[in-house]
Design a protein around this motif. Structure first.
Motif, mmCIF file in Angstrom:
data_model
loop_
_atom_site.group_PDB
_atom_site.id
_atom_site.type_symbol
_atom_site.label_atom_id
_atom_site.label_comp_id
_atom_site.label_asym_id
_atom_site.label_seq_id
_atom_site.Cartn_x
_atom_site.Cartn_y
_atom_site.Cartn_z
ATOM 1 N N GLN A 1 0.833 -1.205 0.000
ATOM 2 C CA GLN A 1 0.000 0.000 0.000
ATOM 3 C C GLN A 1 0.865 1.252 0.000
ATOM 4 O OE1 GLN A 1 -2.685 -0.175 3.267
ATOM 5 N NE2 GLN A 1 -4.270 -1.160 2.064
ATOM 6 N N GLY A 2 0.518 2.191 -0.879
ATOM 7 C CA GLY A 2 1.248 3.459 -0.930
ATOM 8 C C GLY A 2 2.500 3.405 -1.781
ATOM 9 N N GLN A 3 2.819 2.230 -2.342
ATOM 10 C CA GLN A 3 4.058 2.124 -3.126
ATOM 11 C C GLN A 3 3.777 1.864 -4.607
ATOM 12 O OE1 GLN A 3 6.434 -0.824 -1.102
ATOM 13 N NE2 GLN A 3 6.841 0.529 0.611
ATOM 14 N N GLN A 4 2.499 2.022 -5.002
ATOM 15 C CA GLN A 4 2.116 1.703 -6.375
ATOM 16 C C GLN A 4 2.881 2.547 -7.392
ATOM 17 O OE1 GLN A 4 0.112 2.258 -3.859
ATOM 18 N NE2 GLN A 4 -1.568 0.784 -3.789
ATOM 19 N N HIS A 5 3.139 3.818 -7.041
ATOM 20 C CA HIS A 5 3.723 4.734 -8.030
ATOM 21 C C HIS A 5 5.135 4.325 -8.440
ATOM 22 C CE1 HIS A 5 4.831 6.112 -4.045
ATOM 23 N NE2 HIS A 5 5.827 6.784 -4.566
#
Ligand code: SF4
Length: 277
Positions: free
Chosen positions: A29-33
């Motif tokens: 989570q939160g590291q997709q970019h």
């Protein structure tokens, strides 16, 4: 090593899963970019190419600190007298051969050793398993169900028997990376096969700042779901590797996601999509 008879051929070609593969397929989570599938391709499809192998073997300072910290804890528990002698930290530092390492690595590892020496959270615990972290691949656990079969790899740092006979799987961390609960779920699933019949919990402990995670406990039903998810990941990755072997279309099967994060990617020197400006 024992393999079930019907799996005896081409075992290394068979689907496998691990926390590492899960994290390479699905971002936290939160590291997709900054998540990049091409990185998975280099790591898990082209890992036998000499230049990929050479890059993979280069250990970063953060990895080195994590490994030495774990080895330090292991040495303290291998010889518990080190907790009671005045120069216990210096002796462990000598075993780890910290002299000769960079100032950054040496300083941080010494801080970790001092912290563990003064606050040895496992000293009075009944430790069933503790690894040094450099043992190499663990033996696979074969998971064979009606709808799927795959090898599960799970290298646990430490397994402790709590006073109420609950198995506690503890994972050591260093640095500032957030805990990823999926790692604990993979360990709990593996423990269900390795230590059947026990109640189990898992948690993380950061050796650098003494931060403890919440205790993670899941039901058998939830572990079934984790197993199903890992089966899907194992199958997807296996199919991707086969497609790549048959077609050679690396970037189509493992699409790149270039960005500022490329400068921290171990493969940026050989990746034609790397963004390094
Ligand atoms: S250098 Fe960038 S684009 Fe290439 S594999 Fe690494 S993260 Fe992906």
């Amino acid at each position: 090593m024992f393999f079930p008879k019907n799996l005896a051929m081409s075992n290394l070609e068979r689907p496998f899963a691990s926390y590492h593969l899960w994290s390479l397929v699905v971002p936290n989570q939160g590291q997709q970019h900054w998540h990049c599938q091409m990185r998975r391709g280099f790591m898990k499809a082209r890992q036998n190419e000499p230049e990929v192998q050479a890059l993979r073997s280069q250990i970063t300072a953060a990895q080195q600190i994590g490994l030495l910290a774990q080895q330090g804890v292991y040495e303290f528990h291998r010889n518990r007298d080190l907790f009671v002698v005045a120069d216990g930290v210096e002796r462990v530092a000598s075993i780890l051969e910290l002299d000769g390492l960079s100032v950054q690595v040496r300083t941080r590892v010494l801080n970790i050793l001092h912290r563990y020496y003064t606050k040895p959270i496992l000293r009075r615990k009944r430790i069933l398993l503790m690894t040094r972290g450099d043992e190499g691949f663990p033996k696979p656990i074969w998971i064979i169900r009606k709808n799927y079969r795959f090898r599960l790899y799970a290298m646990m740092d430490c397994v402790v028997m709590e006073p109420d006979n609950t198995l506690h799987i503890l994972d050591f961390k260093t640095g500032k990376s957030p805990f990823d609960q999926r790692q604990a779920l993979v360990y709990l699933l593996a423990a269900r096969y390795l230590y059947p019949g026990y109640r189990m919990i898992a948690s993380f402990y950061n050796l650098e700042n003494s931060h403890k995670s919440e205790v993670i406990r899941v039901s058998n039903r939830e572990l079934d779901q984790v197993e199903g998810e890992l089966a899907l990941i194992a199958t997807k990755h296996y199919q991707d590797v086969q497609k790549y072997k048959n077609s050679g279309q690396f970037s189509q099967i493992f699409p790149p996601n270039p960005g500022k994060h490329c400068r921290y990617c171990p493969f940026h020197r050989i990746c034609e999509f790397a963004q390094l400006d």
